[in-house]
Design a protein around this motif. Sequence first.
Motif, mmCIF file in Angstrom:
data_model
loop_
_atom_site.group_PDB
_atom_site.id
_atom_site.type_symbol
_atom_site.label_atom_id
_atom_site.label_comp_id
_atom_site.label_asym_id
_atom_site.label_seq_id
_atom_site.Cartn_x
_atom_site.Cartn_y
_atom_site.Cartn_z
ATOM 1 N N ASN A 191 0.815 -1.213 0.000
ATOM 2 C CA ASN A 191 0.000 0.000 0.000
ATOM 3 C C ASN A 191 0.847 1.260 0.000
ATOM 4 O O ASN A 191 0.567 2.223 0.708
ATOM 5 C CB ASN A 191 -0.948 -0.010 1.205
ATOM 6 N N LYS A 192 1.882 1.254 -0.817
ATOM 7 C CA LYS A 192 2.746 2.413 -0.969
ATOM 8 C C LYS A 192 3.519 2.286 -2.263
ATOM 9 O O LYS A 192 3.572 1.243 -2.896
ATOM 10 C CB LYS A 192 3.716 2.524 0.223
ATOM 11 N N ILE A 193 4.102 3.398 -2.694
ATOM 12 C CA ILE A 193 5.025 3.423 -3.829
ATOM 13 C C ILE A 193 6.424 3.616 -3.256
ATOM 14 O O ILE A 193 6.625 4.466 -2.384
ATOM 15 C CB ILE A 193 4.702 4.584 -4.796
ATOM 16 N N GLU A 194 7.370 2.845 -3.734
ATOM 17 C CA GLU A 194 8.741 2.962 -3.220
ATOM 18 C C GLU A 194 9.704 3.323 -4.334
ATOM 19 O O GLU A 194 9.740 2.657 -5.375
ATOM 20 C CB GLU A 194 9.197 1.657 -2.573
ATOM 21 N N VAL A 195 10.480 4.392 -4.101
ATOM 22 C CA VAL A 195 11.621 4.703 -4.958
ATOM 23 C C VAL A 195 12.837 4.048 -4.323
ATOM 24 O O VAL A 195 13.233 4.394 -3.210
ATOM 25 C CB VAL A 195 11.826 6.225 -5.102
ATOM 26 N N GLN A 196 13.402 3.090 -5.020
ATOM 27 C CA GLN A 196 14.485 2.293 -4.474
ATOM 28 C C GLN A 196 15.772 3.099 -4.359
ATOM 29 O O GLN A 196 16.106 3.890 -5.256
ATOM 30 C CB GLN A 196 14.718 1.082 -5.383
ATOM 31 N N LEU A 197 16.503 2.912 -3.259
ATOM 32 C CA LEU A 197 17.851 3.455 -3.074
ATOM 33 C C LEU A 197 18.766 2.263 -2.857
ATOM 34 O O LEU A 197 18.610 1.526 -1.891
ATOM 35 C CB LEU A 197 17.900 4.405 -1.878
ATOM 36 N N LEU A 198 19.737 2.060 -3.767
ATOM 37 C CA LEU A 198 20.523 0.834 -3.753
ATOM 38 C C LEU A 198 21.943 1.096 -4.224
ATOM 39 O O LEU A 198 22.167 1.859 -5.174
ATOM 40 C CB LEU A 198 19.869 -0.198 -4.687
ATOM 41 N N ASP A 199 22.889 0.461 -3.564
ATOM 42 C CA ASP A 199 24.269 0.457 -4.050
ATOM 43 C C ASP A 199 24.334 -0.503 -5.233
ATOM 44 O O ASP A 199 24.496 -1.714 -5.067
ATOM 45 C CB ASP A 199 25.215 0.012 -2.930
ATOM 46 N N ASN A 200 24.209 0.046 -6.445
ATOM 47 C CA ASN A 200 24.203 -0.792 -7.643
ATOM 48 C C ASN A 200 25.513 -1.530 -7.854
ATOM 49 O O ASN A 200 25.557 -2.535 -8.576
ATOM 50 C CB ASN A 200 23.908 0.058 -8.882
ATOM 51 N N SER A 201 26.581 -1.019 -7.251
ATOM 52 C CA SER A 201 27.894 -1.629 -7.458
ATOM 53 C C SER A 201 28.146 -2.811 -6.537
ATOM 54 O O SER A 201 29.136 -3.527 -6.712
ATOM 55 C CB SER A 201 28.996 -0.585 -7.251
ATOM 56 N N ALA A 202 27.277 -3.040 -5.582
ATOM 57 C CA ALA A 202 27.481 -4.128 -4.628
ATOM 58 C C ALA A 202 27.323 -5.477 -5.324
ATOM 59 O O ALA A 202 26.470 -5.634 -6.206
ATOM 60 C CB ALA A 202 26.481 -4.018 -3.486
ATOM 61 N N PRO A 203 28.149 -6.479 -4.948
ATOM 62 C CA PRO A 203 28.014 -7.816 -5.559
ATOM 63 C C PRO A 203 26.606 -8.381 -5.428
ATOM 64 O O PRO A 203 26.118 -9.057 -6.338
ATOM 65 C CB PRO A 203 29.036 -8.652 -4.782
ATOM 66 N N SER A 204 25.948 -8.095 -4.312
ATOM 67 C CA SER A 204 24.601 -8.627 -4.107
ATOM 68 C C SER A 204 23.586 -8.035 -5.079
ATOM 69 O O SER A 204 22.542 -8.630 -5.341
ATOM 70 C CB SER A 204 24.150 -8.354 -2.674
ATOM 71 N N ALA A 205 23.899 -6.850 -5.638
ATOM 72 C CA ALA A 205 22.966 -6.190 -6.553
ATOM 73 C C ALA A 205 23.123 -6.652 -7.994
ATOM 74 O O ALA A 205 22.267 -6.347 -8.836
ATOM 75 C CB ALA A 205 23.155 -4.677 -6.486
ATOM 76 N N ALA A 206 24.192 -7.381 -8.282
ATOM 77 C CA ALA A 206 24.466 -7.769 -9.664
ATOM 78 C C ALA A 206 23.359 -8.644 -10.245
ATOM 79 O O ALA A 206 23.076 -8.601 -11.446
ATOM 80 C CB ALA A 206 25.806 -8.489 -9.744
#
Length: 696
Positions: free
Chosen positions: A573-588
């Motif tokens: 029940n919300k809209i989320e704008v994601q904030l993420l370390d794109n360079s992190a291995p977990s984000a690959a």
Amino acid sequence: MRRVSTFSLNGLACVLGIMGHVAWAASTVDFGVQVGKMRPELYSSGFGPMVCSCPQAAIDDIRSMGFKAARTHDWALLNSNERVCDVHHIFPLMHLDAADPKNYVFGPTDYLLKRAREEAGLDIFFRLGTSIEHSGPKIHFNSLIPVDFEKMAEVFAATVRHYNHGWGNGHQWGIKYWEIWNEPDGVNNMWCLPEGDIGVSQEETKARNARRAELFAKFFAICLKRLKNEFGDEIKVGGPALCWMNTDYFKQLFKACQEVGVAPDFISWHHYAKDPAVIMKAIDTGRVLCDQHGFTKCELIINEWHFFGNYSWSDLRSPDPVARRKAWEGPHAHNDIDSSAFNLTMLSKFQHSKLDQAYYYGCRHSGSWGFKDEAQVKYNVYHSLKLFGDFIRDYPVLCVSSGEGTVTTLAGKSADGKKCAALVTDYLGTGGELVVKVAGVPVGWEATAVLLDHERKLEACAAEFSDGLLKLRKRRPESAAFCVTFAPREEPHPTDLAGWEPLLKPDLSNVEPQKEPVWSVDAAGCLVATKDVNLVTQAAYTNFALDLEFQLAPGANAGVFIYASDLKNWIPNKIEVQLLDNSAPSAAKYPAIWKNAALYGHQAPYRDTLKPVGEWNRLTIYCRGKNIRVAQNGAFILEADLARFTDVKFNPDGSEAPKWHTRPYAQLPTCGRIGFQGCHGGIATKFRNVRVKKFD
């Protein structure tokens, strides 16, 4: 490789542009030269709603594509066990009195047409006659040549009378277009001799075809004259939906009409093809043919059209899995990106043609000629049609355009002149950059674009626009389409802070009470959390902008919430704008819709402007009802229309939405709390200079 299309001020059909030592063939479109209005009647459907097994979602999908009208042919085949539309269903016993309304069965067709008109918002193009009958070379029931032409004409007249004059407990719907029969020039399925259409020899077959054509010309003229005698210019009558631009057949029809002193209001034919030039040539041929026979006011209607690629009709239904895969799977398949680019190419070309109406034969709710597969996942063709419907609705002013090579362009302007847009379609093109020379766009306007290709379903993409050049990058060496919008440039971040106010008080007294002191503002004015607990404002906001700075630590995964309307069940029940370390291995391994600045799980940004970990980033989120725009570090990187997110399982681009998001964005209220995700995964994200501005 680079293809160049030109948006030129002089509106010439071909311009040479010199880039280095290379001369480029150019297309032309000029937003400064208006040539009329978009014609919605060139964008209509071969199908409509169903009598049953038609959920609201299917109606919503049909309406979302924005068709002008729907043709009723084959609706009897699509509505299993329902007696609709075809003459043998409406008047089942031909020996009865055609003047007595008690002998007609209008109820099922009434119900279906009412749904099409009122629920799907479609005008009706009524085909008088029968659906196709694939019963064999000699066994026919509904598609046999009528025994009594005059009586069939009376039944047709009664049908018009019922729907337009209220006869037989009918309606006053004012249905304008009435088409006599369908594909009489086909073989063994639509206008059949009792002994069969195929003879034992070529000579006999030729004689039977000549007899069939002669009988139909007589039938057509009789029915046409009967309807025009009673209804005159109140309706338009024509046909007969020939299998192709069959000029000899049309000439025979014209001769029969002239002999009885009646003129068709339109001629109609089908076209299933791969080459757009063939369809356009047929349109010109039809115009010349009508004019030469004195029917200068006769309209031209392609009442069935669809892409038909490198496969056969038997491949579409083949039990051989290899043949079926060729027809149905991959970018060159029946309903994928080649088909979608063909749609946009033809629809764009139609707007500048001599054609008067066109009906796309491919909008069943699901299956081979549908816009969804059996799992209800939308084909690419749906996205192409939705794109075009939105385009002619939002940009009804038609501007100069032409195409060259594999590229076709269509340019339009909004009614108030505050925006303009271009469809740029590369049908059967190869990889590379499309470069479009732009004119007629006011100084200071910016370009934004969405891309449709085999993998991307109207995904936002980069559109480089400067010094009159628009550059669009294809991501795959195949067909693709771009919709580029030009509008006044907005500063991505506010420079004038008048009207802005801090979102949070220094002591955080205007947020929902914390059970423990998780969030705080440190001595440097940074907002930070020590645990994975959300911070949510007490006030709800609608029509606002949120501006802030954030700093990511290595591996950080956080978010900013807007329109949060249920704090107990907050995830869906919300809209989320994601904030993420794109360079992190977990984000690959994350898809683009999970990366930084995405509407988490739903729409990806079309460029990555994230600074390295440890640096401060500036983020501005503009919320105007269901329109969301996101700017990061000096550039707009995302624009979303929440109304398009109607499916809880799949996003408009076809990507899969998170399973834990159990409400589609389109259903969420556009008023709610603003929030921040806490120390998610044990890694903190810092915020500072958080301010908000309300719009009127």
